[in-house]
Design a protein around this motif. Structure first.
Motif, short mmCIF file in Angstrom:
data_model
loop_
_atom_site.label_atom_id
_atom_site.label_comp_id
_atom_site.label_asym_id
_atom_site.label_seq_id
_atom_site.Cartn_x
_atom_site.Cartn_y
_atom_site.Cartn_z
N LYS A 157 -14.07 -3.87 7.13
CA LYS A 157 -12.89 -4.73 6.98
C LYS A 157 -12.52 -4.89 5.51
CE LYS A 157 -10.74 -6.21 10.51
NZ LYS A 157 -9.64 -5.37 10.87
N LEU A 158 -13.53 -5.07 4.66
CA LEU A 158 -13.28 -5.23 3.23
C LEU A 158 -12.63 -3.97 2.67
CD1 LEU A 158 -13.55 -7.10 0.82
CD2 LEU A 158 -15.86 -6.21 0.47
N PHE A 159 -13.14 -2.79 3.07
CA PHE A 159 -12.54 -1.54 2.62
C PHE A 159 -11.07 -1.49 3.04
CE2 PHE A 159 -11.07 2.70 3.68
CZ PHE A 159 -11.16 3.31 2.44
N SER A 160 -10.80 -1.82 4.30
CA SER A 160 -9.42 -1.80 4.82
C SER A 160 -8.52 -2.74 4.03
CB SER A 160 -9.44 -2.19 6.30
OG SER A 160 -8.14 -2.37 6.77
N GLU A 161 -9.00 -3.95 3.77
CA GLU A 161 -8.20 -4.91 3.00
C GLU A 161 -7.89 -4.39 1.61
OE1 GLU A 161 -10.33 -8.61 2.94
OE2 GLU A 161 -10.17 -8.84 5.12
N ARG A 162 -8.89 -3.79 0.97
CA ARG A 162 -8.69 -3.29 -0.39
C ARG A 162 -7.78 -2.07 -0.41
NH1 ARG A 162 -14.53 -4.67 -3.25
NH2 ARG A 162 -14.20 -6.92 -3.14
N LEU A 163 -7.92 -1.21 0.58
CA LEU A 163 -7.04 -0.05 0.68
C LEU A 163 -5.59 -0.50 0.89
CD1 LEU A 163 -6.51 2.97 0.85
CD2 LEU A 163 -7.21 2.88 3.26
N ASN A 164 -5.40 -1.47 1.77
CA ASN A 164 -4.06 -2.00 1.99
C ASN A 164 -3.52 -2.69 0.74
OD1 ASN A 164 -2.81 -1.67 4.77
ND2 ASN A 164 -4.94 -2.12 5.27
N HIS A 165 -4.39 -3.35 0.00
CA HIS A 165 -3.99 -3.97 -1.27
C HIS A 165 -3.47 -2.91 -2.25
CE1 HIS A 165 -3.99 -6.76 -4.64
NE2 HIS A 165 -4.67 -5.85 -5.33
N CYS A 166 -4.17 -1.78 -2.31
CA CYS A 166 -3.74 -0.68 -3.18
C CYS A 166 -2.34 -0.20 -2.78
CB CYS A 166 -4.71 0.49 -3.11
SG CYS A 166 -6.32 0.19 -3.87
N LEU A 167 -2.11 -0.09 -1.49
CA LEU A 167 -0.79 0.33 -1.02
C LEU A 167 0.26 -0.74 -1.28
CD1 LEU A 167 -1.94 2.19 2.17
CD2 LEU A 167 -0.59 3.19 0.34
N ASP A 168 -0.13 -2.02 -1.17
CA ASP A 168 0.80 -3.10 -1.50
C ASP A 168 1.27 -2.97 -2.94
OD1 ASP A 168 0.50 -4.24 1.00
OD2 ASP A 168 -0.93 -5.77 0.33
N ASP A 169 0.34 -2.62 -3.83
CA ASP A 169 0.67 -2.50 -5.25
C ASP A 169 1.65 -1.37 -5.54
OD1 ASP A 169 -0.88 -4.68 -5.88
OD2 ASP A 169 -2.53 -3.52 -6.74
N THR A 170 1.79 -0.44 -4.60
CA THR A 170 2.74 0.66 -4.78
C THR A 170 4.04 0.39 -4.03
OG1 THR A 170 2.00 1.95 -2.86
CG2 THR A 170 0.85 2.34 -4.96
N ASP A 171 4.17 -0.83 -3.50
CA ASP A 171 5.34 -1.22 -2.71
C ASP A 171 5.53 -0.36 -1.47
OD1 ASP A 171 6.05 -3.35 -4.40
OD2 ASP A 171 7.11 -1.98 -5.75
N ALA A 172 4.41 0.07 -0.87
CA ALA A 172 4.48 0.84 0.38
C ALA A 172 5.01 -0.07 1.49
CB ALA A 172 3.10 1.37 0.75
N PRO A 173 5.69 0.49 2.47
CA PRO A 173 6.18 -0.31 3.60
C PRO A 173 5.02 -1.02 4.31
CG PRO A 173 7.05 1.93 3.69
CD PRO A 173 6.02 1.90 2.60
N ALA A 174 5.31 -2.12 4.96
CA ALA A 174 4.27 -2.90 5.64
C ALA A 174 3.77 -2.24 6.93
CB ALA A 174 4.79 -4.30 5.95
N SER A 175 4.58 -1.41 7.52
CA SER A 175 4.23 -0.75 8.78
C SER A 175 3.02 0.16 8.62
CB SER A 175 5.43 0.06 9.27
OG SER A 175 5.03 1.08 10.15
N THR A 176 2.03 -0.02 9.50
CA THR A 176 0.83 0.82 9.44
C THR A 176 1.18 2.28 9.66
OG1 THR A 176 -0.54 -1.01 10.23
CG2 THR A 176 -1.49 1.18 10.38
N ARG A 177 2.14 2.54 10.53
CA ARG A 177 2.55 3.93 10.79
C ARG A 177 3.04 4.60 9.50
NH1 ARG A 177 5.93 5.06 15.79
NH2 ARG A 177 4.12 6.23 16.41
N GLU A 178 3.89 3.91 8.75
CA GLU A 178 4.41 4.48 7.50
C GLU A 178 3.31 4.58 6.45
OE1 GLU A 178 8.59 3.20 6.42
OE2 GLU A 178 8.07 1.72 7.97
N ARG A 179 2.45 3.57 6.38
CA ARG A 179 1.34 3.60 5.42
C ARG A 179 0.39 4.76 5.72
NH1 ARG A 179 -0.48 -1.59 2.67
NH2 ARG A 179 1.51 -2.59 2.33
N ALA A 180 0.11 4.99 7.00
CA ALA A 180 -0.77 6.09 7.38
C ALA A 180 -0.17 7.42 6.96
CB ALA A 180 -1.03 6.07 8.89
N SER A 181 1.13 7.55 7.13
CA SER A 181 1.81 8.78 6.73
C SER A 181 1.72 8.98 5.21
CB SER A 181 3.27 8.71 7.17
OG SER A 181 3.94 9.89 6.83
#
Length: 75
Positions: free
Chosen positions: A5-29
């Protein structure tokens, strides 16, 4: 399980910092293209179902310019 869970939160945080879309589908892509992994694996990492191997952690950390130990939840 906590580390996953911690890894997932930190990975999502990294994507947040790049202004990636919130949708998991788009983030996965985005993640799958950035570090050249299959989309299902990217989805699994983002949703906190698994932690990647150390080589993949290194590639992700390098891409987002973060400490791999921090990303893996070991720091």
């Amino acid at each position: 399980m906590q580390t996953v869970k911690l890894f997932s939160e930190r990975l999502n945080h990294c994507l947040d910092d790049t202004d990636a879309p919130a949708s998991t589908r788009e983030r996965a892509s985005i993640l799958s293209k950035l570090i050249d992994i299959p989309k299902p694996l990217a989805w699994s990492l983002l949703d906190g179902h698994q932690i990647p191997d150390s080589n993949t952690i290194e590639r992700i950390a390098s891409e987002f310019e973060v400490d791999p130990l921090w990303l893996a939840g070991k720091k």
